[in-house]
Design an enzyme around this catalytic site. Structure first.
Site, PDB file in Angstrom:
ATOM      1  N   CYS A  95       0.810  -1.218   0.000  1.00 34.24           N
ATOM      2  CA  CYS A  95       0.000   0.000   0.000  1.00 34.24           C
ATOM      3  C   CYS A  95       0.842   1.266   0.000  1.00 34.24           C
ATOM      4  CB  CYS A  95      -0.910   0.000   1.224  1.00 34.24           C
ATOM      5  SG  CYS A  95      -0.011  -0.220   2.783  1.00 34.24           S
ATOM      6  N   GLN A  96       2.128   1.168  -0.324  1.00 38.61           N
ATOM      7  CA  GLN A  96       2.993   2.343  -0.219  1.00 38.61           C
ATOM      8  C   GLN A  96       2.508   3.503  -1.081  1.00 38.61           C
ATOM      9  OE1 GLN A  96       3.980  -0.751  -0.410  1.00 38.61           O
ATOM     10  NE2 GLN A  96       5.694  -1.151   0.967  1.00 38.61           N
TER      11      GLN A  96
END
Length: 357
Positions: A95-96
């Site tokens: 989810c960066q």
């Protein structure tokens, strides 16, 4: 777990199977196991994270590979499963690209290719057609177009989706001693999944007292006994931060770092102490570096140890992490992990429903 072992176990109707996509060091898997699921496989790209996973979950098949190169049909056949038999497919796609820190620095990276790994999850759902689905991720994903398309596809596959199927929750409300806002998805094919009951917050002090850790250097645990070393000046700054929740705003002029003098509106929590009687801040990959956040011990003149960070993530005191990539990689695995207790409480709801079927 071999196909033969699975065939024997599935004779028990209460035997619940799960697969953990993007399994990391195993926080989600641990929470699922604590909720009564038998995690039969996990997929993880990172070599060191996969190594840590295997150190703690020897009974699960850990596939160390890019999920885009894993054939779900081959995996289903290898596990001796048929379409629709798997109890739960769970995971947390990287989810960066949606992280609030990245948004703060550069704006949301909606083009980050990792964001599209959500559709790899969908590819596995389409093949396995599990009885239940669980996903944990950053809050920003909930409103992204990818999530809206994801839900449309799930409806087409026959899953029951309501306005509460995807929620934003604070892990502190579910037994995790830290503020951690996360998106949680829980979906089944034939009914709505209720949220677990919220509970009183667990404080930093309660977490540390329960663990009964020995002083640093005497625990015989590399996660607790090996601390980050600081320069004489940084150590002087740490000692000057008021105990039990103090911040760098109380520092005398001669101890304020030049970068903080230039940017008075920057991250206020850096070089701050945790409060003994409150939950911790969000544990991140910088969790043992006081320049990354409020990561100083409430009373001792040091940053929290890796073991203390893992405890605040609700990993048990004997949970293992590979040091093959150094302390920085261990901190990153801990900070990126899903708190097992948060998952246990949510997965227990699914477990109870599935056992009644």
């Amino acid at each position: 777990m071999s196909a033969n072992q699975y065939s024997e176990d599935k004779k028990n109707k209460n035997h619940l199977t799960a697969i953990d996509l993007f399994c990391g060091a195993g926080g989600l898997t641990l929470g699922l196991k604590q909720a009564g699921f038998s995690v039969i496989a996990g997929i993880e790209l990172d070599t060191i994270a996969a190594e840590s996973y295997r150190m703690n979950h020897t009974e699960a098949l850990c596939i160390q590979n890019d999920i885009r190169k894993v054939d779900p049909k081959c995996l289903m056949e290898h596990l001796g499963l048929k379409r629709g038999e798997l109890s739960l497919l769970a995971g947390c796609p990287p989810c960066q690209g949606f992280s609030t820190l990245r948004t703060y620095k550069k704006g949301p990276s909606v083009s980050d290719e990792r964001n599209n790994l959500l559709f790899e999850y969908l590819r596995f759902i389409d093949v396995f057609l599990p009885k239940a689905i669980m996903m944990e991720n950053v809050p920003a994903l909930a409103e992204d177009w990818r999530m809206q398309e994801f839900k449309i596809k799930l409806r087409e596959l026959g899953y029951f989706i309501t306005d509460t199927s995807v929620r934003i929750e604070n892990a502190a409300d579910y037994g995790v001693p830290q503020r951690r806002r996360r998106m949680i998805m829980q979906i089944m094919r034939d009914q709505e999944v209720p949220a677990p009951q919220k509970s009183k917050h667990v404080t930093v002090g309660e977490c540390f007292n329960k663990a009964a850790l020995k002083p640093v250097g005497k625990q015989k645990d590399p996660l607790h006994d090996s601390l980050t070393r600081h320069s004489k000046r940084i150590q002087e700054i740490i000692k000057a931060i008021p105990k039990n929740g103090g911040s760098r705003s109380s520092l005398p002029e001669h101890l304020i770092l030049p970068c903080h003098k230039r940017n008075t509106n920057g991250f206020k929590d850096v070089y701050g102490r945790m409060s003994w009687d409150d939950v911790a801040p969000t544990i991140t990959g910088g969790c043992t570096n006081p320049s990354k956040g409020r990561y100083l011990h409430p009373f001792e003149d040091r940053a929290i140890s890796l073991r203390e960070a893992a405890l605040l993530q609700t990993f048990p005191i004997d949970y293992k992490f590979s040091f093959r990539g150094g302390k920085g990689r261990v901190a990153l695995m801990i900070g990126n992990a899903i708190p097992p207790e948060f998952i246990r409480r949510h997965a227990s709801i699914l477990s109870e429903i599935l056992k009644r079927k």
